[in-house]
Design a protein around this motif. Sequence first.
Motif, PDB file in Angstrom:
ATOM      1  N   GLU A  66      12.489   0.608  50.141  1.00 40.86           N
ATOM      2  CA  GLU A  66      12.928   1.003  48.795  1.00 40.86           C
ATOM      3  C   GLU A  66      11.737   1.204  47.867  1.00 40.86           C
ATOM      4  N   GLY A  67      10.667   0.424  48.107  1.00 43.08           N
ATOM      5  CA  GLY A  67       9.428   0.632  47.356  1.00 43.08           C
ATOM      6  C   GLY A  67       8.826   1.993  47.660  1.00 43.08           C
ATOM      7  N   VAL A  68       8.903   2.396  48.938  1.00 41.73           N
ATOM      8  CA  VAL A  68       8.420   3.721  49.342  1.00 41.73           C
ATOM      9  C   VAL A  68       9.242   4.814  48.655  1.00 41.73           C
ATOM     10  N   ILE A  69      10.562   4.607  48.575  1.00 36.79           N
ATOM     11  CA  ILE A  69      11.439   5.577  47.897  1.00 36.79           C
ATOM     12  C   ILE A  69      11.033   5.710  46.429  1.00 36.79           C
ATOM     13  N   PHE A  70      10.763   4.575  45.775  1.00 31.66           N
ATOM     14  CA  PHE A  70      10.330   4.614  44.378  1.00 31.66           C
ATOM     15  C   PHE A  70       9.016   5.382  44.235  1.00 31.66           C
ATOM     16  N   TRP A  71       8.107   5.192  45.187  1.00 29.19           N
ATOM     17  CA  TRP A  71       6.824   5.882  45.119  1.00 29.19           C
ATOM     18  C   TRP A  71       6.981   7.382  45.351  1.00 29.19           C
ATOM     19  N   LEU A  74       9.649   9.095  44.510  1.00 29.62           N
ATOM     20  CA  LEU A  74      10.198   9.576  43.242  1.00 29.62           C
ATOM     21  C   LEU A  74       9.104   9.642  42.171  1.00 29.62           C
ATOM     22  N   PHE A  75       8.170   8.702  42.215  1.00 32.20           N
ATOM     23  CA  PHE A  75       7.068   8.695  41.249  1.00 32.20           C
ATOM     24  C   PHE A  75       6.169   9.917  41.437  1.00 32.20           C
ATOM     25  N   LEU A  76       5.903  10.255  42.690  1.00 33.30           N
ATOM     26  CA  LEU A  76       5.083  11.442  42.977  1.00 33.30           C
ATOM     27  C   LEU A  76       5.811  12.720  42.556  1.00 33.30           C
ATOM     28  N   ILE A  77       7.128  12.745  42.763  1.00 31.97           N
ATOM     29  CA  ILE A  77       7.927  13.898  42.311  1.00 31.97           C
ATOM     30  C   ILE A  77       7.851  14.015  40.795  1.00 31.97           C
ATOM     31  N   TYR A  78       7.930  12.864  40.123  1.00 27.74           N
ATOM     32  CA  TYR A  78       7.833  12.828  38.659  1.00 27.74           C
ATOM     33  C   TYR A  78       6.478  13.365  38.187  1.00 27.74           C
ATOM     34  N   LEU A  79       5.407  12.944  38.852  1.00 26.59           N
ATOM     35  CA  LEU A  79       4.079  13.439  38.494  1.00 26.59           C
ATOM     36  C   LEU A  79       3.974  14.943  38.732  1.00 26.59           C
ATOM     37  N   GLY A  80       4.626  15.424  39.806  1.00 22.16           N
ATOM     38  CA  GLY A  80       4.644  16.864  40.076  1.00 22.16           C
ATOM     39  C   GLY A  80       5.358  17.623  38.973  1.00 22.16           C
ATOM     40  N   ASN A 135       7.343   1.849  34.670  1.00 14.70           N
ATOM     41  CA  ASN A 135       7.662   0.454  34.983  1.00 14.70           C
ATOM     42  C   ASN A 135       8.507   0.330  36.254  1.00 14.70           C
ATOM     43  N   ILE A 136       9.522   1.190  36.377  1.00 15.99           N
ATOM     44  CA  ILE A 136      10.408   1.096  37.539  1.00 15.99           C
ATOM     45  C   ILE A 136       9.758   1.667  38.786  1.00 15.99           C
ATOM     46  N   LEU A 137       9.286   2.909  38.698  1.00  8.26           N
ATOM     47  CA  LEU A 137       8.790   3.583  39.893  1.00  8.26           C
ATOM     48  C   LEU A 137       7.446   3.039  40.378  1.00  8.26           C
ATOM     49  N   PHE A 138       6.501   2.865  39.474  1.00  5.42           N
ATOM     50  CA  PHE A 138       5.171   2.407  39.889  1.00  5.42           C
ATOM     51  C   PHE A 138       5.092   0.889  40.011  1.00  5.42           C
TER      52      PHE A 138
END
Length: 310
Positions: free
Chosen positions: A130-135, A137-143, A244-247
């Motif tokens: 689930e941590g990998v999933i958050f990461w 999503l974080f990379l998608i957000y940065l994109g 806070n959530i994703l990273f």
Amino acid sequence: MMFLQVIILLAGFLFLVKGADWFVEGAASIAKKLGIPQLIIGLTIVAMGTSMPEAAVSITAAINKNAGITIGNVVGSNILNIFIILGITAVITNVAIQKSTLLYEIPFMTVITIILLIFGITGSEVTFIEGVIFWILFLIYLGYLFVMAKKGNDQEEAEAKDNPVWKCMLLMVIGGILVVKGSDFAVSGATEIARYFGMSERFIGLTIVALGTSLPELVTSVTAARRGNTGIAIGNIVGSNIFNILFVIGTTALICTVPFESKFIIDTVIAVLCGVILWIGTFRHKELRKPCGVVMLLCYVVYFLYLCLV
């Protein structure tokens, strides 16, 4: 000793105010020079910089095998960020909400909070996967932010000083350090003063420490709004909550499993409602106005009373 703690508290607030002022000035100047929308600066550099206290606390706790505080730290800060910080900012001045914030960033923040709630309910913990999933999503957000920065359209341009790039970077670095250290000093001083007057550890944690770790967001957002950089003001809060959530939780889960106690379910539901209230309160006028700010502050009062009763 009490006099020393008062001095530390006042020094903390001084560092916060001056640090936030320099940080916002540097960020706004860079945005103007590079043609990057202020909203993007707020959603990235300012948001991540002011979220460092939460990140430091959670990741350090995970390394020390005490990740149980991570969820409470993040969820509590996210609730306070919207209800208190945006509430206070809106009472001081109207905060413009960009179209992209209404259509994408606030809904995205709400969705990832729901995902966190689902992770917590289904397994009572946030696992490595689930941590990998958050990461991811974080990379998608940065994109997404990168695409937004390339477009650079329909964003307001507030007045910003025409400082050299080196000075902008220096202002941001020194300002960021002052903001984080100011938060540390303010929390330390206020906590010792509270203990001196016999306040309980629980009360200190729910009020002073929770507010203290969000002081950077509060001071930076109010400073940005008063300087006319409303894109940074709202982007800072939304970006901080996403960060806070994703990273923070994502990175902590990669280090060790993060326990999600049942008592955090209601808190996370309230964090979801924060996003919904923010979206509803800004949809009509495309800005966060004083009445909505007052409602947010009242909502936090009700939430605080709930915390005191359970």
